[in-house]
Design an enzyme around this catalytic site. Sequence first.
Site, PDB file in Angstrom:
ATOM      1  CG  ASP A  90      -1.996   1.011   1.203  1.00 28.51           C
ATOM      2  OD1 ASP A  90      -1.981   1.860   0.299  1.00 28.51           O
ATOM      3  OD2 ASP A  90      -2.875   0.956   2.078  1.00 28.51           O
ATOM      4  CB  SER A  91       0.659   4.365  -1.929  1.00 28.17           C
ATOM      5  OG  SER A  91      -0.505   4.981  -1.388  1.00 28.17           O
ATOM      6  N   GLY A  92       0.811   4.108   1.415  1.00 31.37           N
ATOM      7  CA  GLY A  92       0.979   4.904   2.623  1.00 31.37           C
ATOM      8  C   GLY A  92       0.029   6.067   2.751  1.00 31.37           C
ATOM      9  N   GLY A  93      -0.684   6.389   1.687  1.00 28.10           N
ATOM     10  CA  GLY A  93      -1.559   7.552   1.730  1.00 28.10           C
ATOM     11  C   GLY A  93      -2.635   7.466   2.786  1.00 28.10           C
ATOM     12  CG  PHE A  94      -6.097   4.542   4.758  1.00 23.42           C
ATOM     13  CD1 PHE A  94      -7.369   5.064   4.591  1.00 23.42           C
ATOM     14  CD2 PHE A  94      -5.833   3.797   5.901  1.00 23.42           C
ATOM     15  CE1 PHE A  94      -8.363   4.840   5.535  1.00 23.42           C
ATOM     16  CE2 PHE A  94      -6.819   3.565   6.853  1.00 23.42           C
ATOM     17  CZ  PHE A  94      -8.084   4.088   6.660  1.00 23.42           C
ATOM     18  CG  ASP A 144      -5.060   6.797  -3.068  1.00 25.49           C
ATOM     19  OD1 ASP A 144      -4.210   6.411  -2.222  1.00 25.49           O
ATOM     20  OD2 ASP A 144      -6.203   6.328  -3.119  1.00 25.49           O
ATOM     21  CD  GLN A 187      -9.790   7.226  -3.516  1.00 31.87           C
ATOM     22  OE1 GLN A 187     -10.946   7.370  -3.066  1.00 31.87           O
ATOM     23  NE2 GLN A 187      -8.874   6.511  -2.886  1.00 31.87           N
ATOM     24  N   GLY A 214     -11.233   4.166  -1.286  1.00 35.90           N
ATOM     25  CA  GLY A 214     -12.186   5.085  -0.683  1.00 35.90           C
ATOM     26  C   GLY A 214     -13.521   4.471  -0.316  1.00 35.90           C
ATOM     27  CG  ASP A 264      -5.956  -4.880   1.803  1.00 36.62           C
ATOM     28  OD1 ASP A 264      -5.701  -4.394   2.921  1.00 36.62           O
ATOM     29  OD2 ASP A 264      -6.418  -4.209   0.862  1.00 36.62           O
ATOM     30  CB  CYS A 302     -11.851 -25.200  10.031  1.00 36.58           C
ATOM     31  SG  CYS A 302     -10.355 -24.188   9.878  1.00 36.58           S
ATOM     32  CB  CYS A 304      -6.892 -23.769  11.179  1.00 37.40           C
ATOM     33  SG  CYS A 304      -8.043 -23.383  12.517  1.00 37.40           S
ATOM     34  CB  CYS A 307     -10.809 -26.080  13.727  1.00 34.04           C
ATOM     35  SG  CYS A 307     -11.472 -24.417  13.544  1.00 34.04           S
ATOM     36  CG  HIS A 333     -10.556 -20.246  12.705  1.00 34.09           C
ATOM     37  ND1 HIS A 333     -11.020 -21.413  12.119  1.00 34.09           N
ATOM     38  CD2 HIS A 333     -11.597 -19.373  12.671  1.00 34.09           C
ATOM     39  CE1 HIS A 333     -12.277 -21.256  11.763  1.00 34.09           C
ATOM     40  NE2 HIS A 333     -12.658 -20.033  12.094  1.00 34.09           N
TER      41      HIS A 333
END
Length: 373
Positions: A90-94, A144, A187, A214, A264, A302, A304, A307, A333
């Site tokens: 991620d670009s870091g903007g958020f 962005d 956006q 956004g 993500d 499951c 994992c 479980c 899990h």
Amino acid sequence: MLTHAVQATDGAARAGVLRTAHGEVETPVFMPVGTAGTVKAMTADAVRATGARMVLGNTYHLMLRPTAERVARLGGLHRMMDWHGPILTDSGGFQVMSLAKLRKMDEQGVVFRSHIDGSKHALSPERSIAIQHLLGADVTMCLDECTPFPATEAEAANSMRLSMRWAARCREAFVPRDGHGLFGIVQGGVYPDLRAESVAALRAIGFEGYAVGGLAVGEGQETMFRVLEATVPLLPADRPRYLMGVGTPADLVGAVRRGIDMFDCVMPTRSGRTAKAFTRHGALNLRNARHADDGAPLDPDCACPACARHSRAYLHHLFKAEEMLGPMLLTWHNIRYYQDLMRELREAILAGRFEAAAAAIESGWNAAKEPAA
């Protein structure tokens, strides 16, 4: 460059293969979030064991600590965190907008003070791309401004157009390499005309993939889906489509239904640390007293460790006793559940039975009657 081949469609839902410098990834795909070079409470081997093939790192956090230059000297993010598959950064903007102190934004970029120690930093489109190059990201994201919600149409328009100007600068700064790609970010808030304008601007620049940003910022699921319905059909059919920061299992099913390929979100890991488990029978809160004497597994279907090897009663005990194993097991899990969900949706698309599979999944969630928080 990075490529995405669509193998099958079922309605708007798509199944494909993303080909990167660090291997192929089947889509739709959910990427666990490894913000600061680690998926919290998980080793890299544990993340691989969930079925995850691609993870996310973050420019803002890594530029502050340990710094992108140090990561590069140590052989890149893949080597440092022992992750052999693809990484999207991620670009870091958020994070600048949500975490940084005393930030000042203008046409050139953002100047801000670290949330860690107050030190001053500048993040421009060119610097964001350079940091992601140093990290060795397979997928680099444009810098962005994540338009806040709510925003007026004029505010959303100004924000989006600044992001589009930054996107053009990111394209110029990006160094093409085999198996690597740059994604533009759509956006425009909740305004379909602005979203369409943003898509047109990004397509004119040209990117290896396109993200929808956004969203999941307070507008609600119904509005998010409405924005996706207006936006996704405008994106190039031969490029991957990434919905950033989303979301709940229901969000994922609904977004795959509308043509999204990549996701993500911190939800499965953050929820795992707070005793919330996602299962095919709905979300459960392992702190609830009803689990104290329950010898049944969290989810009998499951595989994992949480479980397969432990009971709900034991998981409940771990959280009541504040033992770190509880968050570790539930994080494992939850990530496994998200990977299983993506695999199930992919198989359904390939078989031409997406809606039937989605209906069965959604019906199963209604079985949980307890509070999940």
